[in-house]
Scaffold this motif. Structure first.
Motif, PDB file in Angstrom:
ATOM      1  N   ASP A 135       5.592   9.317  -4.209  1.00  0.00           N
ATOM      2  CA  ASP A 135       5.169   9.585  -5.588  1.00  0.00           C
ATOM      3  C   ASP A 135       4.018   8.659  -5.989  1.00  0.00           C
ATOM      4  O   ASP A 135       3.023   9.109  -6.563  1.00  0.00           O
ATOM      5  N   ALA A 136       4.146   7.367  -5.679  1.00  0.00           N
ATOM      6  CA  ALA A 136       3.088   6.414  -6.032  1.00  0.00           C
ATOM      7  C   ALA A 136       1.788   6.746  -5.306  1.00  0.00           C
ATOM      8  O   ALA A 136       0.707   6.707  -5.901  1.00  0.00           O
ATOM      9  N   ALA A 137       1.892   7.106  -4.025  1.00  0.00           N
ATOM     10  CA  ALA A 137       0.696   7.460  -3.253  1.00  0.00           C
ATOM     11  C   ALA A 137       0.033   8.713  -3.817  1.00  0.00           C
ATOM     12  O   ALA A 137      -1.200   8.766  -3.947  1.00  0.00           O
ATOM     13  N   VAL A 167       5.135   5.399   6.679  1.00  0.00           N
ATOM     14  CA  VAL A 167       6.143   4.730   7.507  1.00  0.00           C
ATOM     15  C   VAL A 167       7.555   5.132   7.071  1.00  0.00           C
ATOM     16  O   VAL A 167       8.417   5.425   7.913  1.00  0.00           O
ATOM     17  N   ALA A 168       7.795   5.159   5.777  1.00  0.00           N
ATOM     18  CA  ALA A 168       9.132   5.491   5.273  1.00  0.00           C
ATOM     19  C   ALA A 168       9.562   6.900   5.677  1.00  0.00           C
ATOM     20  O   ALA A 168      10.741   7.141   5.936  1.00  0.00           O
ATOM     21  N   ASP A 216       0.860  -1.180   0.000  1.00  0.00           N
ATOM     22  CA  ASP A 216       0.000   0.000   0.000  1.00  0.00           C
ATOM     23  C   ASP A 216       0.900   1.235   0.000  1.00  0.00           C
ATOM     24  O   ASP A 216       1.578   1.522   0.992  1.00  0.00           O
ATOM     25  N   ALA A 217       0.900   1.959  -1.098  1.00  0.00           N
ATOM     26  CA  ALA A 217       1.804   3.100  -1.254  1.00  0.00           C
ATOM     27  C   ALA A 217       1.595   4.151  -0.164  1.00  0.00           C
ATOM     28  O   ALA A 217       2.557   4.764   0.307  1.00  0.00           O
ATOM     29  N   HIS A 218       0.353   4.356   0.266  1.00  0.00           N
ATOM     30  CA  HIS A 218       0.067   5.346   1.318  1.00  0.00           C
ATOM     31  C   HIS A 218       0.690   4.926   2.653  1.00  0.00           C
ATOM     32  O   HIS A 218       1.291   5.743   3.350  1.00  0.00           O
TER      33      HIS A 218
END
Length: 159
Positions: free
Chosen positions: A114-116, A45-46, A38-40
């Motif tokens: 970016d993906a999110a 977390v990152a 899950d990108a979000h």
């Protein structure tokens, strides 16, 4: 044992605990969140993993050799004492693994953000970066485990 040695040794141990604990903790959370795909979640977390690495890991990775060398000097130990020498070598290995890990964590964070933002799945590049990140974590982990053993046991090794 002098009070100065006790204070420096305590700070050295606390710093190593913070370094190791932060490393294990952030690795766990980044890895588990990455499994979600899950990108979000990963982006959130990152962000915190990168912040924790700068606040805790970066400071302790500098403090550890400084306090360790100072402690050895206070205790009259040569840096060529076998258990100390090999601890230093292993520390250098772990630190050399950590440097690219920092870049990889920032890259993983940016890819996930970016993906999110675009509402898409994490791209393949995320998985390849994560694989490199994990691969660098293995020798760092085992280096730190060996260092803890050497610091506690102080075995008589060949130099």
């Amino acid at each position: 044992m002098s009070m100065e040695i006790i204070i420096v040794k305590t700070l050295h141990i606390l710093s190593s605990t913070l370094l190791f604990g932060t490393g294990i903790g952030t690795a766990f959370y980044l890895l588990v969140s990455s499994w979600s795909r899950d990108a979000h979640v990963v982006a959130s977390v990152a962000r915190y993993v990168v912040i924790a690495d700068w606040i805790f890991t970066a400071t302790t990775i500098v403090f550890q050799p400084l306090s360790g060398i100072y402690l050895a000097r206070l205790m009259g130990l040569s840096l060529l004492t076998p258990w100390l020498y090999w601890s230093i070598v292993l520390y250098l290995i772990a630190a050399l693994c950590w440097l690219p890990v920092v870049w990889l964590q920032i890259r993983l964070r940016d890819i996930a953000i970016d993906a999110a933002a675009r509402g898409v799945e994490l791209p393949r590049s995320y998985a390849s970066h994560l694989g490199c990140w994990a691969a660098l974590g293995v020798p760092a982990l085992f280096s730190f485990l060996a260092i803890f053993y050497l610091m506690v046991a102080k075995p008589a090794l060949q130099g």
